[in-house]
Design an enzyme around this catalytic site. Structure first.
Site, PDB file in Angstrom:
ATOM      1  N   ASP A  97       0.820  -1.219   0.000  1.00 55.69           N
ATOM      2  CA  ASP A  97       0.000   0.000   0.000  1.00 55.69           C
ATOM      3  C   ASP A  97       0.853   1.268   0.000  1.00 55.69           C
ATOM      4  O   ASP A  97       1.932   1.301   0.586  1.00 55.69           O
ATOM      5  CB  ASP A  97      -0.920  -0.008   1.234  1.00 55.69           C
ATOM      6  CG  ASP A  97      -2.056   0.990   1.092  1.00 55.69           C
ATOM      7  OD1 ASP A  97      -2.381   1.397  -0.042  1.00 55.69           O
ATOM      8  OD2 ASP A  97      -2.630   1.384   2.126  1.00 55.69           O
ATOM      9  N   GLU A 117     -12.197  -4.787  -3.961  1.00 58.98           N
ATOM     10  CA  GLU A 117     -12.741  -3.429  -3.897  1.00 58.98           C
ATOM     11  C   GLU A 117     -11.976  -2.457  -4.797  1.00 58.98           C
ATOM     12  O   GLU A 117     -12.438  -1.338  -5.043  1.00 58.98           O
ATOM     13  CB  GLU A 117     -12.716  -2.898  -2.453  1.00 58.98           C
ATOM     14  CG  GLU A 117     -13.753  -3.523  -1.535  1.00 58.98           C
ATOM     15  CD  GLU A 117     -13.438  -4.967  -1.149  1.00 58.98           C
ATOM     16  OE1 GLU A 117     -12.254  -5.288  -0.895  1.00 58.98           O
ATOM     17  OE2 GLU A 117     -14.373  -5.791  -1.127  1.00 58.98           O
ATOM     18  N   ASN A 118     -10.788  -2.859  -5.251  1.00 61.59           N
ATOM     19  CA  ASN A 118      -9.997  -1.926  -6.062  1.00 61.59           C
ATOM     20  C   ASN A 118     -10.605  -1.649  -7.440  1.00 61.59           C
ATOM     21  O   ASN A 118     -10.187  -0.708  -8.134  1.00 61.59           O
ATOM     22  CB  ASN A 118      -8.543  -2.414  -6.196  1.00 61.59           C
ATOM     23  CG  ASN A 118      -7.733  -2.247  -4.923  1.00 61.59           C
ATOM     24  OD1 ASN A 118      -6.829  -3.023  -4.634  1.00 61.59           O
ATOM     25  ND2 ASN A 118      -8.034  -1.220  -4.120  1.00 61.59           N
ATOM     26  N   ARG A 170      -5.171  -1.015   9.104  1.00 64.38           N
ATOM     27  CA  ARG A 170      -6.345  -1.885   8.926  1.00 64.38           C
ATOM     28  C   ARG A 170      -5.955  -2.998   7.964  1.00 64.38           C
ATOM     29  O   ARG A 170      -4.951  -2.905   7.253  1.00 64.38           O
ATOM     30  CB  ARG A 170      -7.528  -1.090   8.374  1.00 64.38           C
ATOM     31  CG  ARG A 170      -7.224  -0.283   7.116  1.00 64.38           C
ATOM     32  CD  ARG A 170      -8.455   0.469   6.592  1.00 64.38           C
ATOM     33  NE  ARG A 170      -8.074   1.348   5.501  1.00 64.38           N
ATOM     34  CZ  ARG A 170      -7.819   2.656   5.615  1.00 64.38           C
ATOM     35  NH1 ARG A 170      -7.914   3.251   6.790  1.00 64.38           N
ATOM     36  NH2 ARG A 170      -7.466   3.367   4.555  1.00 64.38           N
ATOM     37  N   SER A 223      -8.104  -4.154   5.519  1.00 63.81           N
ATOM     38  CA  SER A 223      -8.721  -3.929   4.199  1.00 63.81           C
ATOM     39  C   SER A 223      -9.068  -5.246   3.492  1.00 63.81           C
ATOM     40  O   SER A 223      -8.745  -5.425   2.312  1.00 63.81           O
ATOM     41  CB  SER A 223      -7.818  -3.061   3.316  1.00 63.81           C
ATOM     42  OG  SER A 223      -7.572  -1.818   3.918  1.00 63.81           O
TER      43      SER A 223
HETATM   44  C1  IPE Z   1      -5.489  -2.582   0.200  1.00 65.79           C
HETATM   45  O1  IPE Z   1      -5.161  -1.258  -0.051  1.00 65.79           O
HETATM   46  C2  IPE Z   1      -5.454  -3.370  -1.071  1.00 65.79           C
HETATM   47  C3  IPE Z   1      -4.137  -3.554  -1.674  1.00 65.79           C
HETATM   48  C4  IPE Z   1      -3.014  -3.040  -1.251  1.00 65.79           C
HETATM   49  C5  IPE Z   1      -4.127  -4.389  -2.834  1.00 65.79           C
HETATM   50  P1  IPE Z   1      -6.285  -0.174  -0.345  1.00 65.79           P
HETATM   51  O2  IPE Z   1      -5.549   1.090  -0.595  1.00 65.79           O
HETATM   52  O3  IPE Z   1      -7.196  -0.641  -1.416  1.00 65.79           O
HETATM   53  O4  IPE Z   1      -7.079  -0.140   1.017  1.00 65.79           O
HETATM   54  P2  IPE Z   1      -7.905   1.023   1.711  1.00 65.79           P
HETATM   55  O5  IPE Z   1      -8.889   1.535   0.688  1.00 65.79           O
HETATM   56  O6  IPE Z   1      -6.940   2.083   2.104  1.00 65.79           O
HETATM   57  O7  IPE Z   1      -8.550   0.381   2.895  1.00 65.79           O
HETATM   58  C1  IPE Z   2      -1.678   0.038  -3.284  1.00 63.84           C
HETATM   59  O1  IPE Z   2      -1.427   1.389  -3.393  1.00 63.84           O
HETATM   60  C2  IPE Z   2      -1.928  -0.615  -4.620  1.00 63.84           C
HETATM   61  C3  IPE Z   2      -3.316  -1.037  -4.824  1.00 63.84           C
HETATM   62  C4  IPE Z   2      -4.252  -0.944  -3.932  1.00 63.84           C
HETATM   63  C5  IPE Z   2      -3.642  -1.596  -6.111  1.00 63.84           C
HETATM   64  P1  IPE Z   2      -2.601   2.441  -3.452  1.00 63.84           P
HETATM   65  O2  IPE Z   2      -2.943   2.670  -4.891  1.00 63.84           O
HETATM   66  O3  IPE Z   2      -3.740   2.054  -2.587  1.00 63.84           O
HETATM   67  O4  IPE Z   2      -1.875   3.726  -2.881  1.00 63.84           O
HETATM   68  P2  IPE Z   2      -2.507   4.818  -1.934  1.00 63.84           P
HETATM   69  O5  IPE Z   2      -3.024   4.104  -0.726  1.00 63.84           O
HETATM   70  O6  IPE Z   2      -3.586   5.501  -2.713  1.00 63.84           O
HETATM   71  O7  IPE Z   2      -1.360   5.714  -1.625  1.00 63.84           O
HETATM   72 MG    MG Z   3      -4.103   2.386  -0.624  1.00 63.47          MG
END
Ligand code: IPE
Ligand code: IPE
Ligand code: MG
Length: 250
Positions: free
Chosen positions: A28, A75-76, A202, A204
């Site tokens: 993350d 959820e992504n 968390r 997630s």
């Molecule tokens: C968790 O990160 C999912 C991955 C790293 C693949 P997110 O960025 O999607 O989680 P939230 O939205 O901060 O909880």
């Molecule tokens: C994690 O990095 C990668 C995925 C969830 C695919 P993020 O894209 O969530 O990065 P932040 O949390 O927005 O910085």
């Molecule tokens: Mg993130």
């Protein structure tokens, strides 16, 4: 370029540390890393993929037997189409490279997540990876893509219900092992240490069943900046933890 990267790192975890058998990492902070540099979020994902190659190599070098990475959650999909497409394109490249190197690098790659909804070209690559993985004995690399614990547990419950309806399983025989054996992670030991960088505290929707007794480690480093030294810090802290599993220390 291989999944684990060619360059050997020189950092070695100090002798007194206990290296976890299974480390799981929530990758993350890619977006924030890019934003800080005035770059598009996709540049953060590309940098994050490079970091994973380096950290994967390092974990293997210090003796980790199972490495699990959370790369794309169920959820992504809520993100913009451009970002989602860019992530799947990076994932495809990474899977392709790893498939080619699984034998020479002795990496047993497993994919955890729902294959429904994944791009077709990724799905067919995963079938090749599954076939190849059966023949390989080395570090197990679990990549969680289109993964969510709630989806995983729901999927397991559905399969168990179907077996009960078909008469191949009796409801009274369903126990925690039955559930575990129907998860995407069946056969993989639970993670000893779950690391989440980027400052968020968390899970997630990550390994909620499997991390029941995992040690959790949070740090502020954004994933693309994560270094072998950050693994050392996590492992050193893990070594100081007292795992009791509900029992009493003797
Ligand atoms: C968790 O990160 C999912 C991955 C790293 C693949 P997110 O960025 O999607 O989680 P939230 O939205 O901060 O909880
Ligand atoms: C994690 O990095 C990668 C995925 C969830 C695919 P993020 O894209 O969530 O990065 P932040 O949390 O927005 O910085
Ligand atoms: Mg993130």
């Amino acid at each position: 370029m291989c999944f684990f990267g060619r360059k050997k790192t020189r950092h070695i975890a100090p002798a007194h540390t206990v290296v976890p058998e299974h480390i799981a990492i929530i990758l993350d902070g890619n977006g924030r890393w890019a934003k800080k540099r005035g770059l598009p979020r996709t540049a953060g994902h590309a940098a994050g993929a490079e970091t994973f190659r380096r950290i994967g190599t390092y974990c293997r070098d210090i003796g980790v037997k199972y490495l699990t990475a959370y790369a794309f959650s169920t959820e992504n999909w809520r993100r913009s189409k451009d970002e989602v497409d860019a992530i799947w394109s990076l994932l495809y490249d990474y899977l392709r490279e790893t498939l080619e190197r699984m034998e020479t690098e002795r990496v047993k790659m497993k994919i955890l997540g729902s294959r429904e909804g994944m791009p077709e070209r990724v799905r067919s690559l995963l079938e090749e990876i599954d076939r190849k993985a059966e023949t390989i004995d080395g570090i197990t690399l679990c990549l969680c893509i289109n993964y969510g614990s709630r989806d995983e547990i729901t999927h397991a419950v559905r399969e168990i219900c179907e077996e009960c309806a078909a008469g191949t399983l009796e409801a009274k025989d369903v126990d925690a092992d039955t559930v575990a054996s129907h998860l995407y992670s069946a056969g993989i030991p639970d993670p000893d240490l779950v690391i989440r960088p980027s400052g968020e505290k968390r899970l997630s929707n990550f390994l909620m069943w499997q991390s029941a007794y995992s040690e959790l480690y949070f740090c502020d480093t954004l994933w693309p900046d994560f270094k072998p030294e950050d693994i050392d810090l996590a492992v050193e802290e893990y070594s100081r933890r007292d795992r009791r599993y509900g029992g009493v220390k003797s």
